[in-house]
Design a protein around this motif. Structure first.
Motif, mmCIF file in Angstrom:
data_model
loop_
_atom_site.group_PDB
_atom_site.id
_atom_site.type_symbol
_atom_site.label_atom_id
_atom_site.label_comp_id
_atom_site.label_asym_id
_atom_site.label_seq_id
_atom_site.Cartn_x
_atom_site.Cartn_y
_atom_site.Cartn_z
ATOM 1 N N THR A 1 0.351 -14.600 -0.311
ATOM 2 C CA THR A 1 0.831 -14.542 1.073
ATOM 3 C C THR A 1 0.501 -13.173 1.649
ATOM 4 O O THR A 1 1.013 -12.152 1.175
ATOM 5 N N ILE A 2 -0.360 -13.153 2.671
ATOM 6 C CA ILE A 2 -0.729 -11.913 3.365
ATOM 7 C C ILE A 2 -0.449 -12.150 4.841
ATOM 8 O O ILE A 2 -1.250 -12.786 5.550
ATOM 9 N N VAL A 3 0.696 -11.672 5.319
ATOM 10 C CA VAL A 3 1.134 -12.010 6.669
ATOM 11 C C VAL A 3 1.756 -10.801 7.359
ATOM 12 O O VAL A 3 2.266 -9.879 6.715
ATOM 13 N N ASP A 4 1.685 -10.813 8.685
ATOM 14 C CA ASP A 4 2.426 -9.868 9.535
ATOM 15 C C ASP A 4 2.063 -8.409 9.251
ATOM 16 O O ASP A 4 2.928 -7.522 9.276
ATOM 17 N N ASN A 5 0.796 -8.148 9.005
ATOM 18 C CA ASN A 5 0.311 -6.779 8.815
ATOM 19 C C ASN A 5 -0.498 -6.328 10.023
ATOM 20 O O ASN A 5 -0.979 -7.146 10.817
ATOM 21 N N MET A 6 -0.675 -5.013 10.155
ATOM 22 C CA MET A 6 -1.499 -4.437 11.219
ATOM 23 C C MET A 6 -2.694 -3.721 10.606
ATOM 24 O O MET A 6 -2.553 -2.990 9.612
#
Length: 528
Positions: free
Chosen positions: A411-416
């Motif tokens: 899960t790779i989510v909600d990063n900038m």
């Protein structure tokens, strides 16, 4: 003589004796002054209890003598405690032999040089050895002696050492070392660690050598731990460690519940912190760097070593800054957590890695609220990996590296992500992945970098009987679409065309109708 007169006479006699003793001891040392002061306090206490305004008739002689005995015992305990925390300790005896009191071992009492001009190895190890002089209280893991919480106080000094500081024997816990600087000498072992929490060579020493080296109990030194752990609940706090480019900073081997808090570790050539085996080492509020810099260092291409090397399970790294090293964190154990980590060590463009997850097929790592600054994350065959709410600067990206072609539960989510408009993908693959399941890369934002995801949305408009939407620029895995949803909206009101999903291959979706119509086609695909 009545009881009230007797008490008043005793009061006057005590005051006279107190005044005389104060005059005789005025020029004596700190311990005697403290005793005289205490005597005065005791006198005032008696005056308060048996003064003229006291209700003497309500007290008998027995309580009076009981109170006197209690006060004398209290006075003796205060005098005894000074031998540990006040006056210097004789090198030939340990603090516990002087008196029972707070077990704080001031290393200068053992001859350690706080100026760093002379070698303090022997003195520091002697202080550590004395801290082991305690019977087991039975509060820790089976086979782990509870030392009771003694503190090795470095007193804010700067100490030069030529050998690693080691605990005396395996099978002990509840100890703290804090409050100073340790610096490796020019002849420090190149493969050593300034603080080495691993069993040392005491067990192989003869009884005569041990007796001459310290006053420890032989059974504590010669008996190995029956526990599967070497140590438990060791705290290293408020320390600056300078490895002088000779070896590493801290080594924690097969230990349980170790805490490394507010430490500054620099000039290491191997590992700043090595954790091997064991369980639950917590590293927090600390700073690590091979070279002391604040970014933009001219020698950055030559950074080597690893700041934190985790070769064990269930550890946590929280609010830690890694400002120079070839690898910021190397994790080859499972179930580790990284939170609030700022890596600006060797940049990816120079061959560096911020966080390297090297446990193919059993990653079980969570990385949250972290800052990868020009250096990214590498994960080999990631299985159960979570990366969220983190910031990647300077074209830093996440690389999934295939060893056996497995990616599962990622899960790779909600990063900038923020880059330099050089066409760098935020998530990249190295090698083919053939076993892909439950992989979600979505809801990330990018500026100056290319979005990559496992969920994508697209649309196409035209007057046709066939519409194709190409998702290759967005989708992470090549030629892999597992789920498709689409809708077709036509502006022709006189007819209702039949349409269907005709083809899904090479990350392209083809929608066809039975006749040509002007229409908008909206498609959502998922690789998970």
């Amino acid at each position: 003589m009545n009881h009230e007169s007797e008490c008043n006479n005793m009061k006057i006699k005590f005051e006279t004796n107190t005044d005389r003793k104060m005059m005789e001891r005025r020029n004596m040392g700190g311990r005697n002054i403290a005793v005289a002061t205490l005597s005065m306090i005791l006198g005032l206490f008696l005056i308060h209890v048996y003064g003229d305004n006291s209700r003497v008739g309500k007290f008998s002689a027995a309580p009076y003598h009981d109170q006197m005995r209690q006060l004398q015992a209290f006075k003796a305990s205060l005098i005894g405690r000074q031998s540990v925390s006040g006056s210097p300790i004789s090198p030939s005896s340990s603090p516990l032999q002087e008196a029972i009191g707070p077990r704080v071992y001031h290393v200068t009492n053992y001859g350690a040089d706080p100026t760093g001009k002379s070698d303090s190895t022997e003195a520091l190890n002697k202080a550590i050895a004395d801290a082991f002089q305690v019977p087991s209280e039975g509060f820790l893991m089976e086979g782990i002696t509870n030392l009771g919480g003694p503190q090795i106080n470095l007193e804010g000094g700067n100490y030069l050492i030529s050998k690693p500081l080691q605990l005396v024997a395996a099978g002990a816990g509840n100890l703290m070392i804090h409050g100073g600087t340790l610096r490796a000498s020019d002849d420090f072992p190149v493969d050593g660690y300034l603080i080495d929490l691993s069993p040392n060579s005491w067990a192989s020493s003869t009884e005569e050598e041990i007796r001459e080296g310290s006053s420890l109990k032989l059974n504590l030194q010669l008996t190995s731990s029956s526990s599967s752990y070497n140590y438990e609940y060791i705290t290293l706090r408020d320390l600056m460690l300078d490895s002088n480019y000779r070896g590493g900073g801290i080594s924690v081997i097969n230990s349980l519940r170790t805490s490394i808090d507010n430490c500054y570790i620099a000039h290491f050539s191997t590992n700043g912190i090595l954790v091997q085996g064991g369980h639950e080492t917590y590293i927090r509020n600390s700073f690590l760097g091979q070279h002391i810099t604040a970014g933009g260092d001219a020698g950055e291409r030559n950074y080597t070593g690893t700041a934190i090397n985790l070769m064990g399970n269930d550890n946590a790294v929280t609010d830690v800054v890694i400002f120079s090293a070839a690898i910021g964190i190397m994790a080859s154990g499972q179930a580790n957590t990284f939170s609030g980590v700022h890596c600006y060590n060797k940049a990816t463009g120079f061959g560096g890695t911020g966080i390297y997850l090297k446990l193919p097929g059993l990653t079980q790592t969570r990385i949250v609220n972290s800052y990868l600054d020009y250096t990214g994350i590498v994960a080999e065959d990631p299985v159960q990996l979570h990366i969220s709410s983190s910031f990647f600067l300077g074209d830093a990206f996440i690389l999934l590296k295939s060893i056996n072609g497995v990616a599962n539960g990622v899960t790779i989510v909600d990063n900038m992500f923020s880059g330099s408009n050089k066409g760098v993908d935020i998530v990249q693959l190295e090698g083919p992945f053939t076993q892909i399941d439950q992989v979600v890369v979505d809801r990330n934002s990018a500026k100056g970098m290319n979005i990559k995801a496992t969920v994508a949305r697209g649309s196409v408009e035209g007057n046709s009987s066939s519409w194709t939407v190409d998702f290759n620029p967005v989708l992470l895995f090549p030629n892999l679409i597992k789920h498709v949803q689409y809708s077709l909206s036509s502006s022709r009101g006189s007819s209702f065309p039949s349409h269907a999903l005709r083809n899904v291959s090479e990350n392209q979706v083809v929608i066809e109708s039975d006749l040509a119509v002007p229409a908008n086609v909206f498609v959502t695909v998922d690789q998970a």
